[in-house]
Motif scaffolding. Structure first.
Motif, PDB file in Angstrom:
ATOM      1  N   GLN A 211     107.168  29.282  35.510  1.00 17.72           N
ATOM      2  CA  GLN A 211     107.388  27.960  34.937  1.00 17.72           C
ATOM      3  C   GLN A 211     108.586  27.948  33.991  1.00 17.72           C
ATOM      4  OE1 GLN A 211     103.698  26.311  33.325  1.00 17.72           O
ATOM      5  NE2 GLN A 211     102.535  27.410  34.862  1.00 17.72           N
ATOM      6  N   ALA A 212     108.761  29.040  33.233  1.00 17.30           N
ATOM      7  CA  ALA A 212     109.896  29.117  32.314  1.00 17.30           C
ATOM      8  C   ALA A 212     111.208  29.179  33.083  1.00 17.30           C
ATOM      9  CB  ALA A 212     109.751  30.341  31.408  1.00 17.30           C
ATOM     10  N   ILE A 213     111.233  29.912  34.189  1.00 13.32           N
ATOM     11  CA  ILE A 213     112.446  29.992  35.009  1.00 13.32           C
ATOM     12  C   ILE A 213     112.769  28.633  35.622  1.00 13.32           C
ATOM     13  CG2 ILE A 213     113.421  31.000  37.113  1.00 13.32           C
ATOM     14  CD1 ILE A 213     111.816  33.559  36.410  1.00 13.32           C
ATOM     15  N   ALA A 214     111.746  27.926  36.101  1.00 12.56           N
ATOM     16  CA  ALA A 214     111.958  26.589  36.664  1.00 12.56           C
ATOM     17  C   ALA A 214     112.548  25.656  35.627  1.00 12.56           C
ATOM     18  CB  ALA A 214     110.640  26.036  37.198  1.00 12.56           C
ATOM     19  N   ALA A 215     112.090  25.764  34.374  1.00 13.32           N
ATOM     20  CA  ALA A 215     112.614  24.909  33.298  1.00 13.32           C
ATOM     21  C   ALA A 215     114.077  25.222  33.016  1.00 13.32           C
ATOM     22  CB  ALA A 215     111.777  25.097  32.037  1.00 13.32           C
ATOM     23  N   VAL A 216     114.443  26.506  33.036  1.00 15.19           N
ATOM     24  CA  VAL A 216     115.844  26.888  32.819  1.00 15.19           C
ATOM     25  C   VAL A 216     116.718  26.375  33.957  1.00 15.19           C
ATOM     26  CG1 VAL A 216     117.422  28.864  32.782  1.00 15.19           C
ATOM     27  CG2 VAL A 216     115.353  28.895  31.379  1.00 15.19           C
ATOM     28  N   LEU A 217     116.234  26.514  35.189  1.00 16.44           N
ATOM     29  CA  LEU A 217     117.010  26.054  36.340  1.00 16.44           C
ATOM     30  C   LEU A 217     117.185  24.538  36.345  1.00 16.44           C
ATOM     31  CD1 LEU A 217     115.531  28.366  39.117  1.00 16.44           C
ATOM     32  CD2 LEU A 217     117.854  28.424  38.212  1.00 16.44           C
TER      33      LEU A 217
ATOM     34  N   LEU B 259     116.256  35.555  45.136  1.00 21.60           N
ATOM     35  CA  LEU B 259     114.858  35.382  44.745  1.00 21.60           C
ATOM     36  C   LEU B 259     114.595  36.064  43.411  1.00 21.60           C
ATOM     37  CD1 LEU B 259     113.131  36.285  48.148  1.00 21.60           C
ATOM     38  CD2 LEU B 259     113.438  33.986  47.204  1.00 21.60           C
ATOM     39  N   VAL B 260     113.677  35.489  42.636  1.00 20.87           N
ATOM     40  CA  VAL B 260     113.140  36.167  41.461  1.00 20.87           C
ATOM     41  C   VAL B 260     111.635  36.287  41.678  1.00 20.87           C
ATOM     42  CG1 VAL B 260     114.936  35.465  39.845  1.00 20.87           C
ATOM     43  CG2 VAL B 260     112.957  33.986  40.183  1.00 20.87           C
TER      44      VAL B 260
ATOM     45  N   ILE C 129     117.046  40.203  45.563  1.00 18.77           N
ATOM     46  CA  ILE C 129     115.809  39.884  44.858  1.00 18.77           C
ATOM     47  C   ILE C 129     115.787  40.590  43.509  1.00 18.77           C
ATOM     48  CG2 ILE C 129     114.589  41.725  46.109  1.00 18.77           C
ATOM     49  CD1 ILE C 129     112.028  39.990  45.846  1.00 18.77           C
ATOM     50  N   LEU C 130     115.433  39.843  42.482  1.00 19.70           N
ATOM     51  CA  LEU C 130     115.206  40.400  41.155  1.00 19.70           C
ATOM     52  C   LEU C 130     113.703  40.478  40.942  1.00 19.70           C
ATOM     53  CD1 LEU C 130     116.961  39.613  37.808  1.00 19.70           C
ATOM     54  CD2 LEU C 130     114.463  39.501  37.944  1.00 19.70           C
ATOM     55  N   VAL C 131     113.202  41.669  40.640  1.00 22.47           N
ATOM     56  CA  VAL C 131     111.772  41.889  40.466  1.00 22.47           C
ATOM     57  C   VAL C 131     111.485  42.149  38.991  1.00 22.47           C
ATOM     58  CG1 VAL C 131     109.792  43.317  41.071  1.00 22.47           C
ATOM     59  CG2 VAL C 131     111.550  42.813  42.797  1.00 22.47           C
ATOM     60  N   GLY C 132     110.742  41.222  38.378  1.00 20.47           N
ATOM     61  CA  GLY C 132     110.356  41.378  36.985  1.00 20.47           C
ATOM     62  C   GLY C 132     108.882  41.671  36.823  1.00 20.47           C
ATOM     63  N   THR C 133     108.182  41.843  37.937  1.00 23.22           N
ATOM     64  CA  THR C 133     106.753  42.161  37.906  1.00 23.22           C
ATOM     65  C   THR C 133     106.540  43.522  37.235  1.00 23.22           C
ATOM     66  OG1 THR C 133     106.434  40.961  39.977  1.00 23.22           O
ATOM     67  CG2 THR C 133     104.700  42.489  39.321  1.00 23.22           C
ATOM     68  N   THR C 134     105.584  43.594  36.324  1.00 19.95           N
ATOM     69  CA  THR C 134     105.295  44.860  35.655  1.00 19.95           C
ATOM     70  C   THR C 134     104.024  45.488  36.225  1.00 19.95           C
ATOM     71  OG1 THR C 134     104.091  43.706  33.882  1.00 19.95           O
ATOM     72  CG2 THR C 134     106.436  44.153  33.524  1.00 19.95           C
ATOM     73  N   GLY C 135     103.707  46.703  35.771  1.00 24.06           N
ATOM     74  CA  GLY C 135     102.531  47.408  36.260  1.00 24.06           C
ATOM     75  C   GLY C 135     102.743  48.067  37.613  1.00 24.06           C
ATOM     76  N   LEU C 136     103.997  48.382  37.962  1.00 25.51           N
ATOM     77  CA  LEU C 136     104.296  48.996  39.251  1.00 25.51           C
ATOM     78  C   LEU C 136     104.017  50.498  39.220  1.00 25.51           C
ATOM     79  CD1 LEU C 136     107.684  47.213  40.077  1.00 25.51           C
ATOM     80  CD2 LEU C 136     105.350  46.437  40.565  1.00 25.51           C
ATOM     81  N   ASP C 137     103.622  51.049  40.370  1.00 25.88           N
ATOM     82  CA  ASP C 137     103.389  52.488  40.460  1.00 25.88           C
ATOM     83  C   ASP C 137     104.423  53.129  41.381  1.00 25.88           C
ATOM     84  OD1 ASP C 137     102.585  51.987  43.105  1.00 25.88           O
ATOM     85  OD2 ASP C 137     100.459  51.969  42.591  1.00 25.88           O
ATOM     86  N   ASP C 138     104.245  54.402  41.681  1.00 23.09           N
ATOM     87  CA  ASP C 138     105.230  55.131  42.479  1.00 23.09           C
ATOM     88  C   ASP C 138     105.409  54.533  43.867  1.00 23.09           C
ATOM     89  OD1 ASP C 138     105.651  56.842  40.380  1.00 23.09           O
ATOM     90  OD2 ASP C 138     104.394  58.466  41.180  1.00 23.09           O
ATOM     91  N   SER C 139     104.321  54.033  44.466  1.00 27.53           N
ATOM     92  CA  SER C 139     104.438  53.453  45.804  1.00 27.53           C
ATOM     93  C   SER C 139     105.279  52.181  45.788  1.00 27.53           C
ATOM     94  CB  SER C 139     103.046  53.150  46.379  1.00 27.53           C
ATOM     95  OG  SER C 139     102.415  52.077  45.688  1.00 27.53           O
TER      96      SER C 139
ATOM     97  N   ALA D 179     116.690  36.325  33.610  1.00 25.96           N
ATOM     98  CA  ALA D 179     116.324  36.469  35.024  1.00 25.96           C
ATOM     99  C   ALA D 179     117.250  35.653  35.915  1.00 25.96           C
ATOM    100  CB  ALA D 179     114.874  36.048  35.235  1.00 25.96           C
ATOM    101  N   VAL D 180     117.548  34.434  35.499  1.00 27.37           N
ATOM    102  CA  VAL D 180     118.453  33.586  36.279  1.00 27.37           C
ATOM    103  C   VAL D 180     119.848  34.206  36.322  1.00 27.37           C
ATOM    104  CG1 VAL D 180     119.622  31.353  36.320  1.00 27.37           C
ATOM    105  CG2 VAL D 180     117.156  31.461  35.886  1.00 27.37           C
TER     106      VAL D 180
END
Length: 243
Positions: A15-21, A48-49, A71-81, A219-220
């Motif tokens: 939602q924050a990215i949509a507001a900036v765009l 893509l974000v 693609i820009l990935v800002g998702t956290t909690g990622l593992d080795d896979s 991010a944008v």
């Protein structure tokens, strides 16, 4: 004007990215929420974000590859896979993965790297972070990013030198360890400090996020910067031209 597609559009960051765009130089090509197919969105976008969830990452990367868009990935909690999937996708399209899209945090990470490289192992490193009560992972992606910067500067593997969740009789601090402490409460957007504790002196490098919009703007900017770049793994420091 770049067309930016938002994966995870129903979330706070989406939602924050949509507001900036809505008020900036780039436009929003649309968004998809949980369980929705990102394929059509990728086809309609220049970049893509992704601020969705770890289980959705591989499908989102496949959508970017299929459409041939970065693609820009800002998702956290990622593992080795997940990182293996990011590496694979980066052979086909530009991929920028980060635990924090703030330009200020990006610079802070560079400063932490510099300090850790110049100060010896007798300087203990502690990473302190605080976020709102709704955050589900700890330490935060940003805290890990800062810890990785310190570990990289000292030529060590962070996972092998991490101390966190101290409680009870823990014994003395391990030499060369990088400590993490996480605080949760209220509506804090994000506070991070990296403390270098030496003999009779301390150096603290810190950043305070006053509003989620700083991450959205970063991010944008990062997604737009990726457009036209060759396939590969990128970081926010590349957006700022940092070494």
């Amino acid at each position: 004007m770049a067309r930016i597609g938002i994966i995870g559009s129903e979330g706070r960051m989406g939602q924050a990215i949509a507001a900036v765009l809505a008020t900036g130089e780039h436009s929003c090509s649309g968004g998809v929420g949980r369980g929705e197919n990102p394929g059509d969105l990728a086809d309609a976008s220049d970049a893509l974000v992704d601020f969705s969830s770890p289980p959705a990452l591989k499908d989102n990367l496949h959508a970017a590859i299929g459409a041939g868009v970065p693609i820009l990935v800002g998702t956290t909690g990622l593992d080795d896979s997940h990182h293996a999937a990011l590496d694979s996708a980066a052979q086909a399209v530009p991929v920028l993965q980060t635990g924090n899209t703030s330009l200020g945090v990006t610079l802070l990470s560079a400063l932490v790297h510099e300090a850790a490289a110049r100060l010896g192992a007798e300087w203990d490193i502690e990473v302190l972070e605080m976020h709102h009560r709704m955050k589900v992972d700890a330490p935060s992606g940003t805290a890990r990013l800062l810890g990785e910067a310190a570990a990289d500067a000292r030529g060590i593997v962070l996972s092998e030198h991490t101390e966190s969740g101290r409680d009870g009789h823990t014994g003395e601090r391990a030499r060369g360890a990088i400590g993490f402490a996480a605080l949760r409460g209220g509506t804090v957007a994000g506070e991070h400090s990296v403390i270098f504790a030496g003999q009779q002196e301390r150096l603290t490098l810190s950043h305070t996020a006053e509003d989620r919009s700083i991450f959205a703007r970063g991010a944008v900017q990062g997604a737009a910067w990726l457009i036209g770049k060759p396939p590969g793994r990128y970081a926010m420091k590349d957006v700022l031209g940092l070494e």
